[in-house]
Scaffold this active site. Structure first.
Site, PDB file in Angstrom:
ATOM      1  CB  ALA A  26      31.740  14.979  21.012  1.00  0.00           C
ATOM      2  N   GLY A  55      27.319  12.735  18.510  1.00  0.00           N
ATOM      3  CA  GLY A  55      26.990  12.241  19.850  1.00  0.00           C
ATOM      4  C   GLY A  55      25.562  12.563  20.252  1.00  0.00           C
ATOM      5  CD  GLU A  63      27.740   8.328  18.666  1.00  0.00           C
ATOM      6  OE1 GLU A  63      28.289   9.378  19.025  1.00  0.00           O
ATOM      7  OE2 GLU A  63      28.350   7.266  18.466  1.00  0.00           O
ATOM      8  CD  GLU A  71      29.858  11.245  14.926  1.00  0.00           C
ATOM      9  OE1 GLU A  71      29.216  11.152  13.857  1.00  0.00           O
ATOM     10  OE2 GLU A  71      29.324  11.123  16.044  1.00  0.00           O
TER      11      GLU A  71
HETATM   12  N1  3HC Z   1      31.464  21.338  19.313  1.00  0.00           N
HETATM   13  C1  3HC Z   1      31.828  22.580  19.660  1.00  0.00           C
HETATM   14  N2  3HC Z   1      31.411  23.691  19.029  1.00  0.00           N
HETATM   15  C2  3HC Z   1      30.568  23.518  18.005  1.00  0.00           C
HETATM   16  C3  3HC Z   1      30.147  22.252  17.591  1.00  0.00           C
HETATM   17  C4  3HC Z   1      30.617  21.121  18.299  1.00  0.00           C
HETATM   18  N3  3HC Z   1      30.247  19.882  17.988  1.00  0.00           N
HETATM   19  N4  3HC Z   1      29.334  22.411  16.529  1.00  0.00           N
HETATM   20  C5  3HC Z   1      29.235  23.730  16.308  1.00  0.00           C
HETATM   21  N5  3HC Z   1      29.979  24.396  17.204  1.00  0.00           N
HETATM   22  C6  3HC Z   1      30.132  25.844  17.322  1.00  0.00           C
HETATM   23  C7  3HC Z   1      30.782  26.461  16.092  1.00  0.00           C
HETATM   24  O1  3HC Z   1      32.184  26.386  16.177  1.00  0.00           O
HETATM   25  C8  3HC Z   1      30.251  27.875  16.168  1.00  0.00           C
HETATM   26  O2  3HC Z   1      31.001  28.535  17.151  1.00  0.00           O
HETATM   27  P1  3HC Z   1      31.381  30.080  16.952  1.00  0.00           P
HETATM   28  O3  3HC Z   1      30.071  30.795  16.879  1.00  0.00           O
HETATM   29  O4  3HC Z   1      32.197  30.373  18.139  1.00  0.00           O
HETATM   30  O5  3HC Z   1      32.146  30.138  15.664  1.00  0.00           O
HETATM   31  C9  3HC Z   1      28.857  27.694  16.716  1.00  0.00           C
HETATM   32  O6  3HC Z   1      28.837  26.409  17.343  1.00  0.00           O
HETATM   33  C10 3HC Z   1      27.772  27.726  15.673  1.00  0.00           C
HETATM   34  O7  3HC Z   1      28.133  26.831  14.653  1.00  0.00           O
HETATM   35  P2  3HC Z   1      28.005  27.231  13.102  1.00  0.00           P
HETATM   36  O8  3HC Z   1      28.516  28.606  12.893  1.00  0.00           O
HETATM   37  O9  3HC Z   1      28.639  26.133  12.348  1.00  0.00           O
HETATM   38  O10 3HC Z   1      26.431  27.246  12.934  1.00  0.00           O
HETATM   39  P3  3HC Z   1      25.562  26.644  11.767  1.00  0.00           P
HETATM   40  O11 3HC Z   1      24.162  26.852  12.167  1.00  0.00           O
HETATM   41  O12 3HC Z   1      26.035  27.119  10.449  1.00  0.00           O
HETATM   42  O13 3HC Z   1      25.872  25.055  11.782  1.00  0.00           O
HETATM   43  C11 3HC Z   1      26.086  22.874  12.701  1.00  0.00           C
HETATM   44  C12 3HC Z   1      25.519  24.296  12.880  1.00  0.00           C
HETATM   45  C13 3HC Z   1      25.435  22.177  11.509  1.00  0.00           C
HETATM   46  C14 3HC Z   1      25.794  22.126  13.963  1.00  0.00           C
HETATM   47  C15 3HC Z   1      27.598  22.920  12.442  1.00  0.00           C
HETATM   48  O14 3HC Z   1      28.218  23.748  13.399  1.00  0.00           O
HETATM   49  C16 3HC Z   1      28.254  21.586  12.513  1.00  0.00           C
HETATM   50  O15 3HC Z   1      28.258  20.855  11.548  1.00  0.00           O
HETATM   51  N6  3HC Z   1      28.860  21.247  13.672  1.00  0.00           N
HETATM   52  C17 3HC Z   1      29.603  20.045  13.835  1.00  0.00           C
HETATM   53  C18 3HC Z   1      28.692  18.907  14.194  1.00  0.00           C
HETATM   54  C19 3HC Z   1      29.496  17.645  14.370  1.00  0.00           C
HETATM   55  O16 3HC Z   1      30.443  17.396  13.641  1.00  0.00           O
HETATM   56  N7  3HC Z   1      29.106  16.823  15.342  1.00  0.00           N
HETATM   57  C20 3HC Z   1      29.813  15.644  15.643  1.00  0.00           C
HETATM   58  C21 3HC Z   1      30.842  15.953  16.679  1.00  0.00           C
HETATM   59  S1  3HC Z   1      31.919  14.606  16.960  1.00  0.00           S
HETATM   60  C22 3HC Z   1      31.038  13.578  17.961  1.00  0.00           C
HETATM   61  O17 3HC Z   1      29.894  13.807  18.270  1.00  0.00           O
HETATM   62  C23 3HC Z   1      31.810  12.408  18.445  1.00  0.00           C
HETATM   63  C24 3HC Z   1      30.922  11.402  19.075  1.00  0.00           C
HETATM   64  O18 3HC Z   1      30.634  10.396  18.164  1.00  0.00           O
HETATM   65  C25 3HC Z   1      31.564  10.778  20.257  1.00  0.00           C
END
Ligand code: 3HC
Length: 692
Positions: free
Chosen positions: A66, A105, A108, A128
């Site tokens: 997400a 997501g 998922e 998450e």
């Molecule tokens: N949503 C929005 N922006 C995101 C994002 C996300 N899920 N994941 C990463 N980004 C953005 C970062 O903020 C960053 O933006 P910026 O360049 O403007 O600062 C850019 O993408 C690149 O991210 P990183 O600098 O962190 O790049 P890395 O390569 O070091 O890491 C990653 C990539 C492992 C994907 C890391 O960003 C990460 O862990 N992201 C979060 C993933 C996450 O938590 N996903 C679950 C979301 S909640 C969900 O899915 C709910 C569902 O169950 C309904």
């Protein structure tokens, strides 16, 4: 080809429609992407020629879930569960092609499809929990049906990524292929399914893995008990467990409804806001503002480390891990050999935990060389000094190093407190001198304080920041002031903790209050663990503090089975009568009146001292922003993640209240609680650290 919107398009290859998502940088499933997928699937379902659908992503990764920026805002339809329901209920087989990462997501979505193909080097995860929520698009309902309850509990509450090969073994993906031919393989796979008229595999219909756990409710309580210490205070893991319980006890749709309710409750609570702050703070701290050098970075092809002790060895491992040759220097062959053995032992521990292979150990060890001559640092692009904290010794090393290291080489000190300017001043290249403050164990701890001394140039800073990312550290640029950010705030807390035990609190009381707050351990447990003799000089000790006395008695902490606590051979801790007597006698000798001290007082004195010190650090420009302080304390010092860091915590309390508490503490306990000018200003303006 049909373009649905600027994030989703469809191409049609011999009866197989490819729905391609393109939402850089990480294909987050924001409103536009969800709408795009929803419409694309509906569209291709209407095309008679299309017999199967492949969903893939452009760019460096499959979807990482997400869009976190949408959290806390009104939901825009279609919701992710609605999109996934269209995928799962499609009458045409849907195959997902995963490269890079399928997270949250994104995974998922993959689990709602009928088949999953992944590149060999891909990773999967449901992270998450790290954002204080649970997978809210069926992850808690589908995963246990696919891999069983125990694995689902571990996987979702840990939030850790797994490799594609582990995912294959778990049954999470159906086939691994070469990353270069992923899409072609996925299309071929889809054609095979069509040709064989293979059934649509819907995870929601699987029952065998969960029905075997239906009458085994202890599995959940056992998991809770085993992880009670780890999960304490943190809501998301308990909510995840409850959602997985529903996967076992309820029909799929009811489980989905419960999952959504639990997600909504978490989203409305404070912990997810704190964890989102931590997520964005970490990313912000890694960014160096664009400068005239335009973030140009020096190429680092060989690293030198001075000191083969625990710290030096741990630092060296970071670079060996990314394939850089490291030369490590110490005073004797014996010290070098000891360092080498420790590094190998650490790698062997990782091997036992299945984290690396024997081959990787050999490759990494082959990159390591040892020397007793400083002159062997001549061809290094970066040299990190990691000898013990003595300014004169460090200055002497840097004087010699300056004459040896090649022009343009970056000279770094791993000092935790000392003045980097003074060290830089002994060289003819102060602009190439920087502090790189690693935390012990340096091969594991993620924090790296990058200390910008007054002459450090932009190239060094940008290089250090980029290197931090390469070695998987969270680099935070800090200014050159005593103890930088982390240790200076630690000292503020420690100073107060030490006053408290003289005034009547016991070390175990203080430790308990901070443990209950959410720290992994209290200040005295930490002292014992690190070693009371760290920073103690046996040639200059005269019972000036409780710590000096304990050291003089040979009580150096865990390593001598006694410090503030006594330890048995299994390192089990009990409050020490000896330490208690030392404290009481010391207080008496210094005319300190002892009294009963409440937990509330311990809480306020230790924690508000930290916030006040953080505000002073900001005021002085030692930290660039409050969120950097939070990143340091969350990643390096065990501040509970779900409380966001000391400055975020203060914002939640409200700065007016923080100032009033400090004023009250100042009245009762002295000037050191005088609120920082910045705090007073922000409180008066109704501002916060977040907006400062
Ligand atoms: N949503 C929005 N922006 C995101 C994002 C996300 N899920 N994941 C990463 N980004 C953005 C970062 O903020 C960053 O933006 P910026 O360049 O403007 O600062 C850019 O993408 C690149 O991210 P990183 O600098 O962190 O790049 P890395 O390569 O070091 O890491 C990653 C990539 C492992 C994907 C890391 O960003 C990460 O862990 N992201 C979060 C993933 C996450 O938590 N996903 C679950 C979301 S909640 C969900 O899915 C709910 C569902 O169950 C309904």
């Amino acid at each position: 080809m049909k373009t649905i919107n600027d994030t989703v398009k469809i191409t049609n290859t011999n009866g197989i429609a490819i729905v391609e998502i393109n939402a850089p940088p990480v294909n987050a499933l924001g409103a536009k992407v969800r709408k795009g997928i929803f419409e694309a699937i509906h569209h291709v379902l209407e095309i008679e020629d299309v017999k199967a659908i492949v969903i893939s992503c452009q760019g460096r990764t499959f979807s990482v879930g997400a869009d976190i920026n949408e959290f806390g805002k009104p939901r825009i339809p279609p919701s992710l569960p609605d999109v996934l329901s269209v995928i799962e209920n499609s009458e045409k087989p849907i195959i997902v092609a995963i490269h890079g990462m399928a997270l949250g997501g994104g995974l998922e979505l993959a689990m709602a499809a009928h088949y999953r193909i992944a590149a060999h080097n891909a990773h999967c995860g449901l992270p998450e929990v790290n954002l204080g929520i649970l997978p809210g698009a069926g992850g808690t309902q589908r995963l246990p049906r696919l891999v069983g309850v125990q694995k689902a509990l571990e996987f979702i509450t840990s939030g850790k990524k797994i490799s594609a090969s582990t995912a294959l073994k778990m049954g999470l993906v159906d086939k691994l292929v070469d990353p270069n031919g992923l899409l072609e393989e996925a299309v071929k796979y889809a054609q095979g399914i069509v040709a064989n008229n293979s059934p649509l595999k819907k995870i929601r219909e699987l029952t065998d893995k969960v029905s075997s756990d239906k009458n085994y409710s202890e599995i959940f309580d056992k998991f809770r008990t085993e992880n009670a210490r780890k999960f304490r205070g943190f809501l998301a893991p308990e909510y995840i467990i409850r959602a997985i319980e529903a996967a076992v006890s309820l029909p799929f749709d009811e489980g989905m409804a419960l999952e959504r309710n639990l997600l909504d409750e978490l989203l409305a609570g404070p912990q997810t806001a704190a964890l989102r702050h931590v997520f964005f703070a970490e990313r912000k701290s890694g960014k160096i503002p664009k400068t005239s050098s335009d973030n140009h970075v020096a190429s680092i092809l060989k690293v030198g480390v001075i000191g083969a002790g625990t710290m030096g060895g741990g630092i060296a491992m970071n670079f060996l891990n990314i394939g850089l040759p490291v030369v490590i220097m110490d005073m004797s062959q014996t010290a070098l050999e000891r360092g080498r053995v420790t590094i190998r032992k650490n790698y062997e521990n990782s091997l036992r935990r299945g984290k690396i292979t024997e081959r990787q150990i050999d490759d990494r060890m082959a990159l390591l060389s040892g020397t007793i001559e400083l002159s062997d640092m001549a061809d290094c692009d970066l040299v990190i000094e990691a000898v013990f904290e003595n300014l004169e010794i460090k200055k002497s090393i840097f004087t010699q190093l300056d004459g040896i290291a090649k022009p343009g080489a970056i000279l770094a000190t791993n000092t935790s407190y000392l003045n980097v300017d003074e060290i830089a001043a002994v060289t003819n290249r102060p602009e190439y001198v920087i502090g790189l403050h690693f935390f012990s164990p340096a091969n594991i701890m993620r924090l790296l304080e990058i200390v910008k001394a007054s002459k450090t140039n932009d190239l060094c800073l940008a290089t250090a920041a980029s290197l931090a990312k390469r070695i998987d550290k969270v680099g935070v640029v800090v200014g050159n002031g005593w103890g930088f950010v982390g240790n200076r705030i630690l000292q503020a807390r420690q100073g107060e903790a030490e006053k408290l035990i003289l005034e009547g609190a016991s070390p175990w009381n203080v430790d308990k209050v901070l443990y209950d707050f959410g720290f992994p351990m209290g200040p005295f447990q930490m002292r014992d663990l690190v070693g009371l003799d760290v920073g103690w000089n046996k040639n200059d000790t005269s019972s000036r503090t409780v710590r000096e006395i304990l050291n003089e008695m040979g009580r150096h902490g865990q390593k001598t089975n006694g410090g503030f606590y006594d330890y048995d051979d299994q390192r089990t801790r009990t409050p020490s009568k000896i330490a208690e007597t030392v404290i009481i006698d010391f207080a008496k000798k210094h005319n300190i009146v002892r009294r009963d001290i409440s937990d509330h007082e311990i809480h306020d004195r230790t924690l508000f001292a930290m916030v006040n010190e953080g505000a002073k650090i900001l005021e002085e420009g030692i930290a660039a922003c409050a969120s950097d302080i939070d990143t340091v304390w969350v990643t390096g010092y065990g501040w509970p993640k779900y409380l966001g860091g000391p400055m975020f915590w203060a914002d939640q309390i409200g700065l007016k209240k923080v100032v009033n508490t400090l004023l009250d503490l100042e009245k009762r306990f002295g000037d050191h609680f005088k609120p920082a000018a910045l705090l007073i200003k922000l409180a008066e303006e109704g501002g916060s650290f977040a907006t400062e």
